[in-house]
Design a protein around this motif. Sequence first.
Motif, PDB file in Angstrom:
ATOM      1  N   ALA A   1       0.754  -1.041  -0.090  1.00  0.00           N
ATOM      2  CA  ALA A   1       0.117  -0.242  -0.030  1.00  0.00           C
ATOM      3  C   ALA A   1       0.910   1.266  -0.263  1.00  0.00           C
ATOM      4  O   ALA A   1       1.485   1.263   0.654  1.00  0.00           O
ATOM      5  CB  ALA A   1      -0.517   0.117   1.172  1.00  0.00           C
ATOM      6  N   ALA A   2       0.660   2.339  -0.579  1.00  0.00           N
ATOM      7  CA  ALA A   2       1.314   3.624  -0.954  1.00  0.00           C
ATOM      8  C   ALA A   2      -0.041   4.753  -0.964  1.00  0.00           C
ATOM      9  O   ALA A   2      -1.013   5.374  -1.120  1.00  0.00           O
ATOM     10  CB  ALA A   2       2.579   3.969  -2.207  1.00  0.00           C
ATOM     11  N   PHE A   3       0.705   5.725  -0.487  1.00  0.00           N
ATOM     12  CA  PHE A   3       0.307   7.436  -0.447  1.00  0.00           C
ATOM     13  C   PHE A   3       1.074   7.714  -0.378  1.00  0.00           C
ATOM     14  O   PHE A   3       2.479   7.531   0.175  1.00  0.00           O
ATOM     15  CB  PHE A   3      -0.517   7.687   1.275  1.00  0.00           C
ATOM     16  CG  PHE A   3      -0.604   8.707   1.276  1.00  0.00           C
ATOM     17  CD1 PHE A   3      -2.387   9.386   0.149  1.00  0.00           C
ATOM     18  CD2 PHE A   3       0.084   9.868   1.311  1.00  0.00           C
ATOM     19  CE1 PHE A   3      -2.753  10.743   0.094  1.00  0.00           C
ATOM     20  CE2 PHE A   3      -0.694  11.472   1.538  1.00  0.00           C
ATOM     21  CZ  PHE A   3      -1.933  11.364   1.109  1.00  0.00           C
ATOM     22  N   GLY A   4       1.111   9.062  -1.522  1.00  0.00           N
ATOM     23  CA  GLY A   4       2.652   9.991  -1.556  1.00  0.00           C
ATOM     24  C   GLY A   4       1.683  11.259  -2.369  1.00  0.00           C
ATOM     25  O   GLY A   4       0.558  12.007  -2.630  1.00  0.00           O
ATOM     26  N   ALA A   5       3.025  12.013  -3.217  1.00  0.00           N
ATOM     27  CA  ALA A   5       1.829  13.241  -3.968  1.00  0.00           C
ATOM     28  C   ALA A   5       1.639  12.824  -5.378  1.00  0.00           C
ATOM     29  O   ALA A   5       1.614  11.846  -5.858  1.00  0.00           O
ATOM     30  CB  ALA A   5       3.628  14.043  -4.206  1.00  0.00           C
ATOM     31  N   GLY A   6       0.600  14.361  -5.088  1.00  0.00           N
ATOM     32  CA  GLY A   6      -0.414  14.068  -6.644  1.00  0.00           C
ATOM     33  C   GLY A   6      -2.002  14.684  -5.743  1.00  0.00           C
ATOM     34  O   GLY A   6      -2.047  15.009  -6.823  1.00  0.00           O
ATOM     35  N   PHE A   7      -2.260  14.455  -4.640  1.00  0.00           N
ATOM     36  CA  PHE A   7      -2.163  13.020  -4.078  1.00  0.00           C
ATOM     37  C   PHE A   7      -2.584  11.476  -5.298  1.00  0.00           C
ATOM     38  O   PHE A   7      -2.870  11.943  -5.659  1.00  0.00           O
ATOM     39  CB  PHE A   7      -2.565  12.981  -2.427  1.00  0.00           C
ATOM     40  CG  PHE A   7      -2.727  13.976  -1.626  1.00  0.00           C
ATOM     41  CD1 PHE A   7      -1.024  14.559  -1.734  1.00  0.00           C
ATOM     42  CD2 PHE A   7      -3.442  13.967  -0.885  1.00  0.00           C
ATOM     43  CE1 PHE A   7      -0.303  15.174  -0.331  1.00  0.00           C
ATOM     44  CE2 PHE A   7      -3.005  15.969  -0.148  1.00  0.00           C
ATOM     45  CZ  PHE A   7      -1.520  16.405  -0.303  1.00  0.00           C
ATOM     46  N   THR A   8      -1.711  10.844  -5.082  1.00  0.00           N
ATOM     47  CA  THR A   8      -1.895   9.218  -4.662  1.00  0.00           C
ATOM     48  C   THR A   8      -2.334   8.593  -4.485  1.00  0.00           C
ATOM     49  O   THR A   8      -0.716   8.421  -3.245  1.00  0.00           O
ATOM     50  CB  THR A   8      -1.278   9.172  -6.335  1.00  0.00           C
ATOM     51  OG1 THR A   8       0.383   8.900  -5.341  1.00  0.00           O
ATOM     52  CG2 THR A   8      -0.957  10.558  -7.689  1.00  0.00           C
ATOM     53  N   TRP A   9      -2.584   7.325  -4.005  1.00  0.00           N
ATOM     54  CA  TRP A   9      -2.542   6.373  -3.108  1.00  0.00           C
ATOM     55  C   TRP A   9      -2.897   5.405  -4.475  1.00  0.00           C
ATOM     56  O   TRP A   9      -3.818   5.093  -4.997  1.00  0.00           O
ATOM     57  CB  TRP A   9      -3.709   6.429  -2.153  1.00  0.00           C
ATOM     58  CG  TRP A   9      -4.884   6.776  -2.064  1.00  0.00           C
ATOM     59  CD1 TRP A   9      -6.321   6.088  -2.339  1.00  0.00           C
ATOM     60  CD2 TRP A   9      -5.412   8.247  -2.410  1.00  0.00           C
ATOM     61  NE1 TRP A   9      -7.140   7.087  -1.717  1.00  0.00           N
ATOM     62  CE2 TRP A   9      -6.713   7.691  -2.460  1.00  0.00           C
ATOM     63  CE3 TRP A   9      -4.977   9.331  -2.684  1.00  0.00           C
ATOM     64  CZ2 TRP A   9      -8.154   9.006  -3.061  1.00  0.00           C
ATOM     65  CZ3 TRP A   9      -5.689  10.344  -3.331  1.00  0.00           C
ATOM     66  CH2 TRP A   9      -7.495  10.483  -3.392  1.00  0.00           C
ATOM     67  N   ALA A  10      -2.409   3.983  -3.216  1.00  0.00           N
ATOM     68  CA  ALA A  10      -2.761   2.471  -4.164  1.00  0.00           C
ATOM     69  C   ALA A  10      -3.414   1.153  -3.227  1.00  0.00           C
ATOM     70  O   ALA A  10      -1.787   1.579  -2.008  1.00  0.00           O
ATOM     71  CB  ALA A  10      -1.820   2.794  -5.278  1.00  0.00           C
ATOM     72  N   ALA A  11      -3.087   0.343  -4.306  1.00  0.00           N
ATOM     73  CA  ALA A  11      -2.655  -0.678  -2.936  1.00  0.00           C
ATOM     74  C   ALA A  11      -2.728  -1.914  -4.121  1.00  0.00           C
ATOM     75  O   ALA A  11      -3.635  -1.936  -4.807  1.00  0.00           O
ATOM     76  CB  ALA A  11      -3.754  -1.526  -1.267  1.00  0.00           C
ATOM     77  N   ALA A  12      -1.419  -3.321  -3.860  1.00  0.00           N
ATOM     78  CA  ALA A  12      -2.494  -4.041  -4.405  1.00  0.00           C
ATOM     79  C   ALA A  12      -2.048  -5.301  -3.464  1.00  0.00           C
ATOM     80  O   ALA A  12      -1.346  -5.495  -2.448  1.00  0.00           O
ATOM     81  CB  ALA A  12      -0.790  -4.557  -5.106  1.00  0.00           C
ATOM     82  N   LEU A  13      -3.608  -6.711  -3.253  1.00  0.00           N
ATOM     83  CA  LEU A  13      -3.606  -7.629  -2.396  1.00  0.00           C
ATOM     84  C   LEU A  13      -3.091  -8.933  -3.376  1.00  0.00           C
ATOM     85  O   LEU A  13      -3.309  -9.584  -4.468  1.00  0.00           O
ATOM     86  CB  LEU A  13      -4.960  -7.734  -1.848  1.00  0.00           C
ATOM     87  CG  LEU A  13      -4.928  -8.504  -0.773  1.00  0.00           C
ATOM     88  CD1 LEU A  13      -4.986  -8.107   0.522  1.00  0.00           C
ATOM     89  CD2 LEU A  13      -6.939  -9.018  -0.720  1.00  0.00           C
ATOM     90  N   MET A  14      -1.977  -9.463  -2.442  1.00  0.00           N
ATOM     91  CA  MET A  14      -1.701 -10.372  -3.129  1.00  0.00           C
ATOM     92  C   MET A  14      -1.481 -11.727  -2.252  1.00  0.00           C
ATOM     93  O   MET A  14      -1.216 -12.228  -1.163  1.00  0.00           O
ATOM     94  CB  MET A  14       0.138 -10.772  -3.979  1.00  0.00           C
ATOM     95  CG  MET A  14       0.696 -10.141  -2.902  1.00  0.00           C
ATOM     96  SD  MET A  14       2.392  -9.445  -3.879  1.00  0.00           S
ATOM     97  CE  MET A  14       1.673  -8.403  -4.363  1.00  0.00           C
ATOM     98  N   ARG A  15      -1.610 -12.831  -3.232  1.00  0.00           N
ATOM     99  CA  ARG A  15      -1.285 -14.794  -2.121  1.00  0.00           C
ATOM    100  C   ARG A  15      -0.136 -15.079  -2.712  1.00  0.00           C
ATOM    101  O   ARG A  15       0.070 -15.206  -4.048  1.00  0.00           O
ATOM    102  CB  ARG A  15      -2.342 -15.432  -1.932  1.00  0.00           C
ATOM    103  CG  ARG A  15      -2.867 -16.477  -1.502  1.00  0.00           C
ATOM    104  CD  ARG A  15      -2.682 -17.020   0.465  1.00  0.00           C
ATOM    105  NE  ARG A  15      -4.168 -16.309  -0.199  1.00  0.00           N
ATOM    106  CZ  ARG A  15      -4.880 -15.874   1.183  1.00  0.00           C
ATOM    107  NH1 ARG A  15      -4.017 -15.740   2.379  1.00  0.00           N
ATOM    108  NH2 ARG A  15      -5.854 -15.708   1.933  1.00  0.00           N
ATOM    109  N   TRP A  16       0.703 -15.183  -1.520  1.00  0.00           N
ATOM    110  CA  TRP A  16       2.184 -15.284  -2.288  1.00  0.00           C
ATOM    111  C   TRP A  16       2.625 -16.822  -1.798  1.00  0.00           C
ATOM    112  O   TRP A  16       1.639 -17.576  -1.929  1.00  0.00           O
ATOM    113  CB  TRP A  16       2.998 -14.832  -0.606  1.00  0.00           C
ATOM    114  CG  TRP A  16       4.847 -14.338  -1.438  1.00  0.00           C
ATOM    115  CD1 TRP A  16       5.866 -15.369  -1.177  1.00  0.00           C
ATOM    116  CD2 TRP A  16       4.554 -13.916  -2.101  1.00  0.00           C
ATOM    117  NE1 TRP A  16       6.784 -15.574  -2.151  1.00  0.00           N
ATOM    118  CE2 TRP A  16       6.379 -14.086  -1.967  1.00  0.00           C
ATOM    119  CE3 TRP A  16       4.443 -12.705  -2.275  1.00  0.00           C
ATOM    120  CZ2 TRP A  16       6.728 -13.068  -3.016  1.00  0.00           C
ATOM    121  CZ3 TRP A  16       5.490 -11.273  -3.043  1.00  0.00           C
ATOM    122  CH2 TRP A  16       6.331 -12.351  -3.238  1.00  0.00           C
TER     123      TRP A  16
END
Length: 335
Positions: free
Chosen positions: A320-335
């Motif tokens: 998960a991330a948040f930063g300038a832009g603002f932009t934010w995002a997540a990636a969910l994965m089963r390893w």
Amino acid sequence: MSVSRTRILGVGRAVPERVVANDDLAQRMDTSDEWIQQRTGIRQRRHISTSTGATDLGKIAAEEALRSAGVSAQDVDLVIFATLSPDIDWPSCACLLTQKLGTRNIPAFDVKNQCSGFIYGLASADAMIRAGRARRALVVGGEIHSTGLDLTTRGREVGVIFGDGAGAVVLGPTDDPDRGILSTHLHADGNHAEKLWLEAAASRNRPRIKPEDLDGDDPAGFPRMSGKFVFKHAVTRFPEVIKESLDANGLAIADLDLLIPHQANLRINQFVAAGLELDESKVVNNIDRYGNTTAASIPIALHEAIADGRVAADMLVCLAAFGAGFTWAAALMRW
Ligand code: ACO
């Protein structure tokens, strides 16, 4: 083979050798180890000492990711490079990297989306692989911040936070419906762009950069940040997008084995973990050693988590991330 999902096949990282401790910065500006550690959790970061671009570190990280995936540069059919600090203005770092790695004439492009850039790149590669447009994708996050920071007292609020580094992953298709990237979630809101930005050099200015852009009380030629404003939005958007990724897959916080958040500030990550009632042992933090490496922070943290044995088969992992832009995002994965 029908492509159900995309998997991470290999991970690599590269950081410069030169360690810059908080006390080193205190020699150059009015700050202290205590202030920096208390407000950010950072003890040290890495800065380049010789002329090195984001793609120089990116190449080292990419080669390790390729080795660990058992894939050659010739097998790669997509390169995505996430950075806000490209080697040069243009052409893209992705193009420069294809030359350094010796790939075929494959598609290559940059993502310029700051701290969320790596997840945006991952999501793009995932979509292209599932659409059958690529089979071996290289996604790199790489930053050289140190050459663009104001490391005087004037720039201390931003200057102490950022570090140089790169991380990379190799992605490929899998027909296992239960493994790999389950979903990705991307957001942006330009209303607060000026709360964390670098205004010069800028194509809207003639000339693009002037001597005064590096002068005065608050120069446009260095990154500027409204720290408290950014903090407030980060601690709202992080939990939102993490929950969104879990909801989309019918999962709950209790199902999550590991959260690998962007390393913006230790206090942000602690705040997010507490708000989600997620045990801190399930959150990867390494900002103490690298500072905020923006697009590189998540793949570097993922690399360390794997090396430390914190990532194992079948685990549910959220980036998960948040930063300038603002932009934010997540990636969910089963390893
Ligand atoms: N050393 C010493 N003093 C400093 C420093 C420094 N490096 N930087 C700022 N100060 C001073 C300020 O000048 C101010 O002084 P004043 O009160 O005399 O005006 C004072 O410290 C501000 O102190 P606080 O209000 O306690 O600062 P705060 O707790 O808000 O912490 C910080 C500042 C660390 C920047 C915080 O707001 C923060 O972390 N915000 C989020 C920023 C962030 O994470 N950005 C990156 C995420 S986005 C991305 O990754 C691109």
